[in-house]
Write a protein that holds these residues in place. Structure first.
Motif, PDB file in Angstrom:
ATOM      1  N   UNK A  90       0.796  -1.297   0.125  1.00 50.37           N
ATOM      2  CA  UNK A  90       0.159  -0.069   0.221  1.00 50.37           C
ATOM      3  C   UNK A  90       0.752   1.368  -0.030  1.00 50.37           C
ATOM      4  N   UNK A  91       1.906   1.290  -0.626  1.00 50.35           N
ATOM      5  CA  UNK A  91       2.788   2.319  -0.723  1.00 50.35           C
ATOM      6  C   UNK A  91       2.359   3.855  -0.899  1.00 50.35           C
ATOM      7  N   UNK A  92       1.382   3.815  -1.941  1.00 50.31           N
ATOM      8  CA  UNK A  92       0.996   4.953  -2.700  1.00 50.31           C
ATOM      9  C   UNK A  92      -0.161   5.376  -1.502  1.00 50.31           C
ATOM     10  N   UNK A  93      -0.961   4.719  -1.120  1.00 49.16           N
ATOM     11  CA  UNK A  93      -2.049   4.901  -0.013  1.00 49.16           C
ATOM     12  C   UNK A  93      -1.469   5.653   1.225  1.00 49.16           C
ATOM     13  N   UNK A  94      -0.301   4.871   1.637  1.00 47.38           N
ATOM     14  CA  UNK A  94       0.416   5.515   2.837  1.00 47.38           C
ATOM     15  C   UNK A  94       0.961   6.971   2.369  1.00 47.38           C
ATOM     16  N   UNK A  95       1.561   6.867   1.495  1.00 47.94           N
ATOM     17  CA  UNK A  95       2.223   8.470   1.121  1.00 47.94           C
ATOM     18  C   UNK A  95       1.305   9.299   1.080  1.00 47.94           C
TER      19      UNK A  95
END
Length: 134
Positions: A90-95
């Motif tokens: 979930x790299x972009x959700x977290x970002x």
């Protein structure tokens, strides 16, 4: 791609699908080196508190009350996150949550369009690639 980010704002309340921070890959000393670099190069707001940065990029400590303020383009943000947190779930959700970005921010596309501007940081703190899960 929208190259603007929102100023730091209050964090949303956590829920059971909370993606409030990246997984623990780096030591506090390494995170402080990264933070110092990002501040010196004017990628992140100078007022960024070390304990907030440590929480967002490791999950250690208390959850901050404000998001982080990225002051450069989303392409550069995506390039930084992609280089240092590649393989993160979930790299972009977290970002988006950590930096208070709008839900429509297409960071994956920005990452693909980006070029690496963090080679000098790599010489200070090399990115750590996570071990593959079996």
């Amino acid at each position: 791609v929208d190259n603007t980010t929102e100023p730091a704002q209050d964090c949303p309340k956590p829920n059971r699908h909370d993606h409030s921070h990246f997984e623990n890959r780096y030591t506090d000393d390494q995170l402080m080196e990264i933070l110092s670099y990002l501040k010196n190069m004017e990628y992140i707001e100078q007022a960024t508190q070390p304990e907030d940065f440590i929480f967002y990029f490791s999950g250690r400590g208390d959850r901050p009350t404000k998001t982080l303020g990225w002051i450069q383009s989303q392409i550069l943000l995506a390039n930084f996150i992609g280089k240092y947190f590649q393989g993160e779930l979930h790299i972009w959700v977290k970002t988006r949550k950590i930096f208070g970005l709008k839900k429509g921010s297409n960071l994956a596309t920005a990452y693909q369009q980006g070029r690496c501007e963090f080679d000098s940081l790599v010489n200070i703190v090399p990115p750590i690639t996570p071990k593959k899960r079996l």
